[in-house]
Scaffold this motif. Structure first.
Motif, mmCIF file in Angstrom:
data_model
loop_
_atom_site.group_PDB
_atom_site.id
_atom_site.type_symbol
_atom_site.label_atom_id
_atom_site.label_comp_id
_atom_site.label_asym_id
_atom_site.label_seq_id
_atom_site.Cartn_x
_atom_site.Cartn_y
_atom_site.Cartn_z
ATOM 1 N N PHE A 69 0.827 -1.125 0.038
ATOM 2 C CA PHE A 69 0.279 0.010 -0.057
ATOM 3 C C PHE A 69 0.845 1.356 0.070
ATOM 4 C CE2 PHE A 69 -2.396 -3.317 2.204
ATOM 5 C CZ PHE A 69 -3.529 -3.385 1.426
ATOM 6 N N LEU A 70 0.607 2.087 -0.996
ATOM 7 C CA LEU A 70 1.589 3.100 -1.121
ATOM 8 C C LEU A 70 1.516 4.155 -0.149
ATOM 9 C CD1 LEU A 70 1.282 2.134 -4.351
ATOM 10 C CD2 LEU A 70 3.031 3.983 -4.698
ATOM 11 N N LYS A 71 0.635 4.214 0.578
ATOM 12 C CA LYS A 71 0.362 5.220 1.751
ATOM 13 C C LYS A 71 0.006 4.532 3.023
ATOM 14 C CE LYS A 71 -1.095 9.160 -1.163
ATOM 15 N NZ LYS A 71 -2.216 10.211 -1.215
ATOM 16 N N GLY A 72 0.574 3.187 2.986
ATOM 17 C CA GLY A 72 0.154 2.273 3.965
ATOM 18 C C GLY A 72 0.674 2.712 5.577
ATOM 19 N N ALA A 73 1.773 3.944 5.452
ATOM 20 C CA ALA A 73 1.848 4.383 6.690
ATOM 21 C C ALA A 73 0.605 5.035 7.574
ATOM 22 C CB ALA A 73 2.869 5.168 6.746
ATOM 23 N N LEU A 74 -0.305 5.548 6.652
ATOM 24 C CA LEU A 74 -1.594 6.186 6.993
ATOM 25 C C LEU A 74 -2.597 5.054 7.654
ATOM 26 C CD1 LEU A 74 -1.864 9.195 4.450
ATOM 27 C CD2 LEU A 74 -0.850 9.111 6.716
ATOM 28 N N SER A 89 11.974 3.470 4.505
ATOM 29 C CA SER A 89 10.843 3.547 3.948
ATOM 30 C C SER A 89 9.619 4.337 4.785
ATOM 31 C CB SER A 89 9.896 2.409 3.693
ATOM 32 O OG SER A 89 10.610 1.450 2.597
ATOM 33 N N GLN A 90 9.141 5.508 4.241
ATOM 34 C CA GLN A 90 8.340 6.404 5.264
ATOM 35 C C GLN A 90 6.784 6.259 4.800
ATOM 36 O OE1 GLN A 90 9.789 10.528 5.857
ATOM 37 N NE2 GLN A 90 11.764 9.985 5.236
ATOM 38 N N SER A 91 6.424 5.971 3.605
ATOM 39 C CA SER A 91 5.087 5.716 3.135
ATOM 40 C C SER A 91 4.665 4.283 3.007
ATOM 41 C CB SER A 91 4.988 6.512 1.972
ATOM 42 O OG SER A 91 3.690 6.583 1.652
ATOM 43 N N MET A 92 5.272 3.651 2.185
ATOM 44 C CA MET A 92 4.905 2.280 1.755
ATOM 45 C C MET A 92 4.907 1.467 3.023
ATOM 46 S SD MET A 92 4.300 -0.327 -0.698
ATOM 47 C CE MET A 92 4.917 0.368 -2.335
ATOM 48 N N ARG A 93 3.738 0.505 2.871
ATOM 49 C CA ARG A 93 3.890 -0.597 4.129
ATOM 50 C C ARG A 93 3.168 -1.709 2.993
ATOM 51 N NH1 ARG A 93 6.352 2.571 6.056
ATOM 52 N NH2 ARG A 93 6.094 3.336 8.011
ATOM 53 N N MET A 94 3.502 -3.004 3.552
ATOM 54 C CA MET A 94 3.322 -3.985 2.677
ATOM 55 C C MET A 94 3.015 -5.310 3.470
ATOM 56 S SD MET A 94 6.858 -5.414 0.728
ATOM 57 C CE MET A 94 6.571 -4.260 -0.379
ATOM 58 N N VAL A 95 2.189 -6.286 3.197
ATOM 59 C CA VAL A 95 1.878 -7.583 3.487
ATOM 60 C C VAL A 95 2.281 -8.512 2.804
ATOM 61 C CG1 VAL A 95 0.028 -9.096 4.416
ATOM 62 C CG2 VAL A 95 -0.405 -6.638 4.622
ATOM 63 N N LYS A 96 3.392 -9.421 3.549
ATOM 64 C CA LYS A 96 4.096 -10.465 2.656
ATOM 65 C C LYS A 96 3.110 -11.731 3.087
ATOM 66 C CE LYS A 96 8.511 -8.280 2.800
ATOM 67 N NZ LYS A 96 9.848 -8.442 3.228
ATOM 68 N N GLN A 116 -9.551 0.991 3.200
ATOM 69 C CA GLN A 116 -8.981 2.077 4.004
ATOM 70 C C GLN A 116 -8.151 2.797 3.270
ATOM 71 O OE1 GLN A 116 -7.838 1.508 8.239
ATOM 72 N NE2 GLN A 116 -8.968 -0.478 8.030
ATOM 73 N N ALA A 117 -7.345 2.219 2.413
ATOM 74 C CA ALA A 117 -6.366 2.661 1.562
ATOM 75 C C ALA A 117 -6.931 3.411 0.375
ATOM 76 C CB ALA A 117 -5.201 1.613 0.762
ATOM 77 N N ILE A 118 -8.207 2.873 -0.072
ATOM 78 C CA ILE A 118 -8.974 3.607 -1.208
ATOM 79 C C ILE A 118 -9.418 5.001 -0.399
ATOM 80 C CG2 ILE A 118 -11.060 3.662 -2.341
ATOM 81 C CD1 ILE A 118 -10.340 0.572 -2.925
ATOM 82 N N ALA A 119 -9.956 4.787 0.663
ATOM 83 C CA ALA A 119 -10.441 6.112 1.438
ATOM 84 C C ALA A 119 -9.334 7.253 1.665
ATOM 85 C CB ALA A 119 -11.289 5.459 2.814
ATOM 86 N N VAL A 120 -8.067 6.542 2.125
ATOM 87 C CA VAL A 120 -7.120 7.776 2.200
ATOM 88 C C VAL A 120 -7.038 8.294 0.800
ATOM 89 C CG1 VAL A 120 -4.501 7.643 2.367
ATOM 90 C CG2 VAL A 120 -5.894 6.580 4.231
ATOM 91 N N GLU A 121 -7.004 7.677 -0.342
ATOM 92 C CA GLU A 121 -6.845 8.247 -1.466
ATOM 93 C C GLU A 121 -7.896 9.242 -1.844
ATOM 94 O OE1 GLU A 121 -4.594 9.580 -4.158
ATOM 95 O OE2 GLU A 121 -3.546 7.907 -2.855
ATOM 96 N N LYS A 122 -9.280 9.000 -1.530
ATOM 97 C CA LYS A 122 -10.202 9.813 -1.822
ATOM 98 C C LYS A 122 -10.336 11.054 -1.031
ATOM 99 C CE LYS A 122 -13.596 6.302 -3.655
ATOM 100 N NZ LYS A 122 -14.978 5.551 -3.363
ATOM 101 N N ALA A 123 -9.669 10.965 0.168
ATOM 102 C CA ALA A 123 -9.703 12.146 1.253
ATOM 103 C C ALA A 123 -8.495 12.789 0.618
ATOM 104 C CB ALA A 123 -9.563 11.601 2.591
ATOM 105 N N GLY A 124 -7.676 12.626 -0.114
ATOM 106 C CA GLY A 124 -6.382 13.422 -0.645
ATOM 107 C C GLY A 124 -5.451 13.474 0.484
ATOM 108 N N LEU A 125 -5.137 12.411 1.511
ATOM 109 C CA LEU A 125 -4.446 12.524 2.562
ATOM 110 C C LEU A 125 -3.153 12.267 1.842
ATOM 111 C CD1 LEU A 125 -6.364 10.414 5.056
ATOM 112 C CD2 LEU A 125 -6.278 12.903 4.671
ATOM 113 N N SER A 126 -1.899 12.656 2.537
ATOM 114 C CA SER A 126 -0.609 12.162 2.242
ATOM 115 C C SER A 126 0.204 12.194 3.224
ATOM 116 C CB SER A 126 0.009 13.458 1.093
ATOM 117 O OG SER A 126 0.055 14.691 1.927
#
Length: 198
Positions: A69-74, A89-96, A116-126
């Motif tokens: 998730f590119l904004k997984g830290a959020l 890595s400050q933003s990306m988080r992954m599930v292995k 939640q990742a889609i909601a973060v993007e829709k909200a314009g969060l960074s």
């Protein structure tokens, strides 16, 4: 699979060449395709976007497959399964993942994290990036910058992130001989304007 989502032939081709983690990547892909995201291939990886913004990527590693998730830290992580791909890595988080049963077990959690990742993007969060300390210039690379025509200009033409990736890669080697070997191996890519992982 959502009816409004089309598979991308480039991703089909990528998956057809996948050796070890095909079943796991197919399962993760199906999960992503069940969302409102659009499938694409970016950076040589399956990428899932929302209105052109990158939301998630699929990875094939030696030891696992992963969804990133590119904004997984959020994202909140009550299941404790999100990991940073590297120490810088400050933003990306992954599930292995390592087997289809693990994905089946995690499916409800993964769907929730994806929503939640889609909601973060829709909200314009960074992600608010922390200013990193400048990466040190290893002496071996500094010498090659001075000795090789065009190398300094080519290196300075790279984005700051690409420059930093090279410097971290070179500097991570403990021995001078290893640093010098890494520098030599990367010079052609730097001269052609490529980043470390391009």
């Amino acid at each position: 699979m959502a009816s409004n989502v089309q598979t991308n032939p480039k991703v089909d081709l990528f998956l057809s060449k996948t050796k070890r983690w095909r079943t796991e990547l197919d399962a993760l892909r199906n999960l992503l395709l069940s969302s409102e995201l659009t499938e694409d291939l970016k950076w040589g990886k399956p990428c899932y976007t929302l209105n052109g913004a990158n939301v998630a990527l699929l990875y094939e590693f030696k030891e696992s497959a992963a969804i990133g998730f590119l904004k997984g830290a959020l994202l909140p992580d009550p299941a404790g399964i999100l990991v940073a791909p590297g120490e810088n890595s400050q933003s990306m988080r992954m599930v292995k993942v390592t087997d289809p049963q693990q994905i089946a077990t995690l499916a409800p959690v993964l769907k929730d994290y994806l929503a939640q990742a889609i909601a973060v993007e829709k909200a314009g969060l960074s992600v608010e990036f922390q200013k990193s300390a400048p990466a040190e210039m290893p002496a071996e690379f500094q010498q090659r910058l001075e000795d090789t025509p065009g190398l300094k200009a080519a290196f300075e033409a790279l984005t700051p992130g690409r420059q930093r990736a090279y410097l971290l890669h070179f500097g991570a080697a403990k021995q001078s001989q290893t640093r010098a070997a890494r520098v030599e191996k990367c010079i052609p890519d730097i001269l052609s304007g490529k980043g470390l992982n391009d």
